[in-house]
Design a protein around this motif. Structure first.
Motif, short mmCIF file in Angstrom:
data_model
loop_
_atom_site.label_atom_id
_atom_site.label_comp_id
_atom_site.label_asym_id
_atom_site.label_seq_id
_atom_site.Cartn_x
_atom_site.Cartn_y
_atom_site.Cartn_z
N VAL A 154 0.74 -1.36 0.05
CA VAL A 154 -0.02 0.18 0.08
C VAL A 154 0.96 1.29 -0.01
N ALA A 155 2.04 1.03 0.82
CA ALA A 155 2.78 2.34 0.85
C ALA A 155 3.47 2.66 -0.46
N LYS A 156 3.84 1.68 -1.16
CA LYS A 156 4.37 1.82 -2.65
C LYS A 156 3.14 2.37 -3.64
N SER A 157 2.20 1.70 -3.30
CA SER A 157 0.99 2.11 -4.30
C SER A 157 0.63 3.53 -3.91
N PHE A 158 0.61 4.07 -2.78
CA PHE A 158 0.25 5.38 -2.45
C PHE A 158 1.23 6.31 -2.94
N GLY A 159 2.54 5.84 -2.99
CA GLY A 159 3.89 6.71 -3.48
C GLY A 159 3.64 6.88 -5.00
N LEU A 160 3.51 5.66 -5.60
CA LEU A 160 3.14 5.94 -7.20
C LEU A 160 2.15 6.72 -7.57
N PHE A 161 0.88 6.52 -6.72
CA PHE A 161 -0.35 7.25 -6.98
C PHE A 161 0.15 8.91 -6.91
N ALA A 162 0.52 9.15 -5.76
CA ALA A 162 1.02 10.39 -5.48
C ALA A 162 1.92 11.37 -6.49
#
Length: 436
Positions: A154-162
């Protein structure tokens, strides 16, 4: 009688929802303060001649290692009335460091990540101290443990999304995500602080948890040195492998044609599977049986890692399938020791101490290995093909750990039977039971 039983079951269920939910969300939010930067590639940047991302990762883990070292003492001796204050102070310092990462110019902003790692190194032990020593700790620890699996993706996905959807700069992205996480994390810490203390039944089943000073830590280790040495060595290798997967997964797998939320979807499935498996151990009232079955589960996970890695070309698995199997096998092995195992170990051998000592020890040793590996790679200027590297390390780690944990399991069983024989002998030698 029936009504009393129903009330007790309801009380246990509410405790699981309260404590388990707060523990799961707490460490998920810790990841939001620590891991979003791993979604960035930082291409074209270097630090003192080293790849910038490897430098950021190494320096953050170095801070984490130092915190783990001091955490052996801090967590072992942390009094319950000081837990929440320590928790909040650590979270605030971590977010301040991420803001510094955005403000300072690269590559010198890597020093901010050292502070970030230093501030968060003891958080796992503090959170676990709120939930250990209870009859439902298996379930609570499972929820806490799987947060590590779920939150990584989730942390990676939020980072990519941001970065991809919100166009946030890669250096400010960690601070933005951390800013949303911080107040929620403080709230979860407050909920953990308000948990009721372990009951008399909890203490009877799982032993009372007490602080452990330096003399007590030395005595404890010496008593179980052969077992703990094998477990620490195995966990050293598992943690190094896990860190490579977490921090360099975007280098291991090509994500250019994949959804930003792929990591989160895979890790969610892994999370649910592990949670279901670990929750079954709540039905084991016999601690030695629980320990031996946990060792069997760990060995199975290690053997699966070795098999999938060694026969990767023959199996011809799609990358996503490979990632799922590797993640599931690795996290089953790794999280067993981070969650259920040592709580049961204390209960089985009626040890006077707490889980924090064991977890801080295995984490310190493991993260020290990660720093050594990454530093060696940069010092020798070795060019790596990350997928091949991970596969080779996974194969070796799985094989070696299978041997180490098999021996450790046998030693645990022998130690237990020896202690039971000693207790039985003392019982019958007691004059109270001598009828002659």
């Amino acid at each position: 009688m029936k009504q009393a039983t129903q009330n007790k079951q309801l009380s246990d269920a509410l405790l699981i929802l309260w404590a388990g939910g707060a523990a799961l969300l707490s460490y998920s939010l810790v990841y939001a303060l620590r891991k979003p930067y791993t979604a960035a590639s930082f291409e074209g940047l270097t630090f003192l001649g080293s790849d910038y991302k490897v430098a950021v990762t190494t320096i953050q883990i170095l801070g984490y290692v130092i915190a783990k070292f001091f955490g052996i003492k801090i967590i072992s001796e942390l009094k319950k009335e000081k837990r929440f204050r320590f928790f909040v102070s650590s979270a605030i310092l971590a977010e301040a460091a991420l803001i510094g990462f955005g403000i300072l110019n690269p590559p010198y902003n890597v020093i901010a990540m050292f502070v970030n790692g230093l501030s968060l190194g003891c958080m796992w032990g503090v959170i676990f101290s709120f939930i250990e020593g209870r009859k439902v700790t298996d379930i609570l620890a499972s929820l806490l443990g799987v947060s590590m699996v779920f939150s990584s993706g989730v942390a990676k996905s939020f980072g990519l999304f941001a970065m991809n959807e919100m166009q946030i700069d890669q250096f400010w992205m960690p601070a933005v995500i951390g800013g949303f996480a911080l107040p929620l994390l403080v709230l979860m810490g407050y909920m953990l602080k308000k948990l009721p203390q372990p009951t008399a039944e909890d203490i009877a089943l799982r032993n009372e948890r007490v602080i452990l000073d330096g003399k007590g830590r030395k005595k404890l280790f010496m008593k179980y040195a052969p077992i703990l040495s094998l477990l620490f060595i195995g966990n050293f290798m598992l943690l190094v492998l896990r860190d490579i997967k977490e921090d360099f997964l975007v280098n291991i797998l090509d994500m250019s044609n994949q959804s930003s939320w792929l990591f989160a979807r895979i890790d969610t499935i892994v999370t649910l599977v592990i949670l279901g498996i670990f929750a079954l151990f709540a039905f084991f009232r016999n601690n030695i049986k629980a320990l031996l079955w946990l060792m069997t589960l760990v060995i199975a996970g290690c053997l699966t890692m070795t098999y999938v890695s060694f026969f990767y070309e023959t199996l011809n698995l799609p990358p996503i399938t490979w990632l799922f199997i590797q993640s599931l096998s690795l996290y089953i092995a790794y999280l067993t020791f981070q969650t259920i195992f040592f709580d049961r170990f204390i209960a089985c051998f009626r040890i006077k101490g707490n889980v924090g000592f064991f977890i801080a020890m295995i984490d310190f040793i493991g993260y020290l290995g990660t720093v050594t590996l990454l530093s060696t790679k940069e010092f020798l200027n070795i060019e790596l093909e990350w997928f091949a590297l991970f596969n080779h390390i996974s194969c070796a780690v799985g094989a070696i750990c299978s041997i180490l944990f098999t021996i450790a399991g046998l030693l645990i069983y022998r130690k237990y039977t020896q202690e039971m024989k000693t207790k039985t002998t003392k019982f019958f030698m007691n004059p109270q039971y001598n009828t002659i």
